[in-house]
Design an enzyme around this catalytic site. Structure first.
Site, short mmCIF file in Angstrom:
data_model
loop_
_atom_site.label_atom_id
_atom_site.label_comp_id
_atom_site.label_asym_id
_atom_site.label_seq_id
_atom_site.Cartn_x
_atom_site.Cartn_y
_atom_site.Cartn_z
N ASP A 238 -43.68 -18.82 -32.93
CA ASP A 238 -43.85 -20.13 -32.29
C ASP A 238 -44.88 -20.10 -31.18
OD1 ASP A 238 -41.00 -20.23 -33.53
OD2 ASP A 238 -41.66 -22.29 -33.20
N LYS A 249 -37.89 -17.54 -33.55
CA LYS A 249 -36.49 -17.95 -33.63
C LYS A 249 -35.56 -16.90 -33.05
CE LYS A 249 -35.05 -20.99 -34.68
NZ LYS A 249 -34.69 -22.03 -33.66
O1 MRU Z 1 -36.32 -24.07 -34.53
P1 MRU Z 1 -37.26 -23.96 -35.69
O2 MRU Z 1 -36.59 -24.06 -37.01
O3 MRU Z 1 -38.43 -24.90 -35.55
O4 MRU Z 1 -37.84 -22.48 -35.58
C1 MRU Z 1 -38.83 -22.09 -36.50
C2 MRU Z 1 -39.30 -20.70 -36.31
O5 MRU Z 1 -38.88 -20.00 -35.42
C3 MRU Z 1 -40.40 -20.24 -37.23
O6 MRU Z 1 -40.29 -18.87 -37.47
C4 MRU Z 1 -41.76 -20.51 -36.58
O7 MRU Z 1 -41.83 -21.84 -36.13
C5 MRU Z 1 -42.88 -20.25 -37.49
S1 MRU Z 1 -42.98 -21.43 -38.81
C6 MRU Z 1 -44.34 -21.04 -39.75
#
Ligand code: MRU
Length: 349
Positions: A238, A249
């Protein structure tokens, strides 16, 4: 062949600058395929905040089109358009604080407005962003596929697939590409409490593509890694700091620790838009803290006694020293991370 019902695209823009956004409601997966028709910015902010659309690149693209919807509704005079757009962008950016792609995508659109202050220019910028994200996923897949162990098992956490992007995915893009090239492997998908993106989304995407996938509780991963059941791990990101620390995550950090301890290569797959060179290291990355009911309930059913409080950080930070490397659309980044990351952005950022 898989018997699963087809998964609609994560996002689809219908029409010209006066069109609307069709958004797959990911909170209803894997059981239902519900596509929402979004016609105003409030609906886009709500969809991002509630994870109807989620995954760093996907929320960036959704926000860009949310900006089109928000500016269009206010119909400002050309001279007022950039300032109005900035206000709308601030609302969209506040919907989720950790994924830097959200802010980055909005900045791209605001830059386009500085060059030409028209709704058409804003719409074109959003469309361009979309096309770029598709190509970016393809490049990540191409750089990462050679790393996938033929005949091995690959662990992934959360969902960094088609559902998290508008292309083939980042971490899962690597796996889809390797599979399409003829490699054969199994995937161990962690369920990803509390919102179960691994169970609900990753397992669905892989099964739909015919890739063998087994789901495991997050708490089972370290033991399985220690037992030799995993040959590679690949996850998304992220936000990546200038020193290579990675926010992803929640739970990513513990999987990376286990992989490091047992010499299993732990890779992160992410586009260059996920790097934030203004963030020196992981300690500066804002971590979204979500409502405790996501922990005290499961599918709307209480799993804790009434009144029990909960902590619910949505992300954690994995220090760069635990990574085997980062698979980007500009190539592989390996230690020492700081200079390698700098080299990804020869024109600066
Ligand atoms: O809370 P989320 O479902 O948006 O978290 C998503 C993640 O942590 C993904 O691994 C990250 O955004 C990369 S998506 C290509």
């Amino acid at each position: 062949m898989s018997a699963l019902a087809p998964i609609p695209p994560t996002l689809t823009w219908r029409g010209d600058a006066f069109g609307h956004l069709d958004l797959l409601d990911q909170t209803r997966l894997p059981h239902e395929r519900v596509v929402l028709r979004l016609t105003d910015v409030d609906a886009v902010v709500e969809a991002i905040a509630t994870l109807r659309v989620r995954g760093a690149p996907a929320i960036g693209v959704a926000a860009a089109f949310g900006l089109v919807l928000g500016v269009r509704a206010l119909n400002p005079l050309p001279q007022a358009l950039p300032a109005v757009a900035r206000d709308v962008a601030m609302r969209l950016a506040a919907a989720r604080p950790t994924a830097v792609n959200l802010r980055w995508a909005l900045d791209q659109c605001l830059d386009a407005l500085r060059r030409e202050a028209t709704l058409t220019a804003l719409f074109r910028a959003a469309e361009q962003l979309w096309a770029d994200e598709v190509a970016t996923c393809d490049r990540i897949g191409a750089f990462g596929a050679p790393l996938v162990p033929d005949g091995g098992t690959v662990l992934t956490h959360c969902n960094a697939g088609r559902l998290a992007t508008v292309g083939c995915g980042t971490a899962l893009g690597v796996l889809f590409t390797a599979w399409n090239q003829g490699k054969r492997f199994r995937v161990l998908a962690t369920e990803t409490r509390p919102l179960l993106q691994g169970a609900r989304l990753t397992a669905l995407e892989l099964a739909a593509a015919g890739i063998p996938v087994e789901l495991c509780p997050d708490s089972a991963a370290a033991g399985l890694i220690a037992s030799g059941a995993v040959q590679m791990a690949v996850v998304g990101a992220d936000r990546i700091a200038a020193n290579g620390d990675v926010a992803n995550k929640v739970g990513t950090y513990s999987h990376a620790l286990a992989c490091f301890a047992h010499r299993v290569p732990f890779w992160v797959a992410a586009p260059r838009s996920t790097f934030d060179l203004r963030t020196r290291d992981g300690s500066q990355i804002p971590i979204e803290e979500r409502d405790g009911t996501e922990v005290t309930q499961l599918g709307g059913v209480a799993v804790a006694a009434p009144g029990v409080a909960a902590r619910n950080p949505a992300f954690d930070v994995t220090p760069a020293r635990l990574l085997r490397g980062i698979i980007t659309d500009g190539g592989l980044v390996e230690a020492p991370f700081e200079p390698a990351i700098k080299a990804l952005f020869p024109a600066g950022r």
